[in-house]
Enzyme design. Structure first.
Site, PDB file in Angstrom:
ATOM      1  N   SER A 299     -48.380  -4.899 -41.712  1.00 38.55           N
ATOM      2  CA  SER A 299     -47.945  -3.583 -42.184  1.00 38.55           C
ATOM      3  C   SER A 299     -48.919  -2.503 -41.731  1.00 38.55           C
ATOM      4  O   SER A 299     -50.109  -2.761 -41.523  1.00 38.55           O
ATOM      5  CB  SER A 299     -47.866  -3.571 -43.715  1.00 38.55           C
ATOM      6  OG  SER A 299     -47.669  -2.270 -44.218  1.00 38.55           O
TER       7      SER A 299
ATOM      8  N   TYR B 161     -53.122  -4.171 -51.498  1.00 37.35           N
ATOM      9  CA  TYR B 161     -52.096  -4.532 -50.511  1.00 37.35           C
ATOM     10  C   TYR B 161     -52.593  -4.233 -49.093  1.00 37.35           C
ATOM     11  O   TYR B 161     -52.411  -5.048 -48.174  1.00 37.35           O
ATOM     12  CB  TYR B 161     -50.816  -3.759 -50.809  1.00 37.35           C
ATOM     13  CG  TYR B 161     -49.664  -4.093 -49.891  1.00 37.35           C
ATOM     14  CD1 TYR B 161     -48.953  -5.277 -50.029  1.00 37.35           C
ATOM     15  CD2 TYR B 161     -49.283  -3.210 -48.878  1.00 37.35           C
ATOM     16  CE1 TYR B 161     -47.889  -5.587 -49.195  1.00 37.35           C
ATOM     17  CE2 TYR B 161     -48.225  -3.503 -48.030  1.00 37.35           C
ATOM     18  CZ  TYR B 161     -47.539  -4.693 -48.192  1.00 37.35           C
ATOM     19  OH  TYR B 161     -46.491  -4.984 -47.353  1.00 37.35           O
TER      20      TYR B 161
ATOM     21  N   GLY C 103     -34.777  -9.757 -48.861  1.00 44.70           N
ATOM     22  CA  GLY C 103     -35.373  -8.851 -47.898  1.00 44.70           C
ATOM     23  C   GLY C 103     -35.441  -9.383 -46.478  1.00 44.70           C
ATOM     24  O   GLY C 103     -34.517 -10.031 -45.975  1.00 44.70           O
ATOM     25  N   ILE C 104     -36.571  -9.109 -45.820  1.00 48.54           N
ATOM     26  CA  ILE C 104     -36.754  -9.496 -44.422  1.00 48.54           C
ATOM     27  C   ILE C 104     -36.638 -11.001 -44.252  1.00 48.54           C
ATOM     28  O   ILE C 104     -36.021 -11.489 -43.299  1.00 48.54           O
ATOM     29  CB  ILE C 104     -38.134  -9.015 -43.919  1.00 48.54           C
ATOM     30  CG1 ILE C 104     -38.216  -7.491 -43.939  1.00 48.54           C
ATOM     31  CG2 ILE C 104     -38.407  -9.527 -42.512  1.00 48.54           C
ATOM     32  CD1 ILE C 104     -39.621  -6.971 -43.712  1.00 48.54           C
ATOM     33  N   GLY C 105     -37.244 -11.755 -45.166  1.00 46.34           N
ATOM     34  CA  GLY C 105     -37.229 -13.200 -45.041  1.00 46.34           C
ATOM     35  C   GLY C 105     -35.826 -13.763 -45.044  1.00 46.34           C
ATOM     36  O   GLY C 105     -35.476 -14.619 -44.210  1.00 46.34           O
TER      37      GLY C 105
ATOM     38  N   GLY D 205     -41.225 -16.447 -48.266  1.00 47.55           N
ATOM     39  CA  GLY D 205     -40.693 -15.187 -48.770  1.00 47.55           C
ATOM     40  C   GLY D 205     -39.255 -15.001 -48.341  1.00 47.55           C
ATOM     41  O   GLY D 205     -38.826 -13.897 -47.972  1.00 47.55           O
ATOM     42  N   ALA D 206     -38.469 -16.088 -48.425  1.00 49.41           N
ATOM     43  CA  ALA D 206     -37.137 -16.116 -47.809  1.00 49.41           C
ATOM     44  C   ALA D 206     -36.000 -15.863 -48.775  1.00 49.41           C
ATOM     45  O   ALA D 206     -34.839 -15.943 -48.381  1.00 49.41           O
ATOM     46  CB  ALA D 206     -36.926 -17.462 -47.121  1.00 49.41           C
TER      47      ALA D 206
END
Length: 267
Positions: free
Chosen positions: A127, A154, A13-15, A9-10
């Site tokens: 989360s 989710y 965002g966070i990744g 997930g890079a």
């Protein structure tokens, strides 16, 4: 020694924010992402952050065959992996949410197990949404009526992330792998504003953060001395964080592990 860090997930965002910080620290970084264009842009951003030899592998985690292909390419590229950041995820209805957010990362970690050489870290993005998960730990891919809601699906997938971390610690700590999970906060994004947690964030502003700040706990988990962390622990703002009993039950974690093994073995 230069570490090899794999971030799923890079591409945003966070990744991506984490990958850039790993690169700036001198780590060798390998990015996994679904969208070809965003992944190429992320690779260039990581290169500009200081990575000498970054790499990118495109993989759609909704497709188990692509997960396995990515694992094969990682095995060819790496004799060892020091940090595996299990960050890929999305908002979907039905079994797709558990596939992308849980089973893909679960399978990837298994396929790379012999590359995660001590002292390795397995860091999973979880989360607060785990609190409303309605996960059937014996049939994680069951097409539940509850999971017609994207946010309930989710929540179940985030519950699975924490349970995976709990059981991975039970099974893999003896191999020199330290599995941990973290809550990054409510990252300010279009995704966050559609979340039921968005209203909670208005009441508790500390929960909101940027992708750059959200990576702080992730980087700390990758760098902190082993004795400062609890195998299977769940963290927020560099501190232990409480998850619901359904997400931390060792019995539920073991049942989900066995059901997940069966799910990936049946393909």
């Amino acid at each position: 020694m230069t570490r090899t860090v794999v971030v799923t997930g890079a591409s945003a965002g966070i990744g991506l924010a984490a990958a850039r910080r790993f690169a700036a620290a001198g780590d060798r970084v390998i990015l996994l992402g679904r969208h070809e264009g965003r992944l190429a842009a992320a690779l260039e951003a990581v290169r500009q952050a200081g990575a000498a030899d970054p790499a990118a592998i495109r993989a759609d985690f909704a497709d188990p065959a692509q997960v396995r292909e990515a694992a094969d390419r990682l095995r060819d590229a790496c004799d060892r992996i020091d940090v595996l950041v299990n960050n890929a995820g999305g908002l979907f209805r039905g079994p797709a949410c558990l596939q992308v957010n849980h089973l893909a990362g679960f399978e990837l970690a298994h396929l790379l197990l012999d590359r995660l050489q001590a002292p390795a870290r397995l860091i999973t993005t979880a989360s607060l949404a785990e609190a409303w998960g309605v996960l059937d730990v014996d049939r994680p891919l069951r097409d539940s009526l509850w999971h017609r809601s994207r946010w309930l699906a989710y929540g179940s997938s985030k519950q699975a992330n924490v349970l995976f971390t709990v059981e991975a610690a039970h099974r893999w700590t003896k191999l020199g792998i330290l599995p941990v999970a973290f809550f990054p906060g409510l990252v300010r994004s279009r995704f966050a504003t559609t979340s039921p947690l968005f209203m909670l964030g208005k009441l508790i502003p500390v929960l909101f953060t940027s992708p750059q700040r959200a990576t702080d706990t992730l980087l700390w988990l990758a760098d902190a001395p082993t004795d400062d962390l609890v195998p299977g622990g769940y963290y927020f703002l560099r501190q232990p964080f409480a998850a619901t009993p359904r997400s931390t039950s060792p019995k539920r974690a073991a049942r989900l592990w066995n059901a997940s093994l069966a799910a990936i073995g049946d393909r």
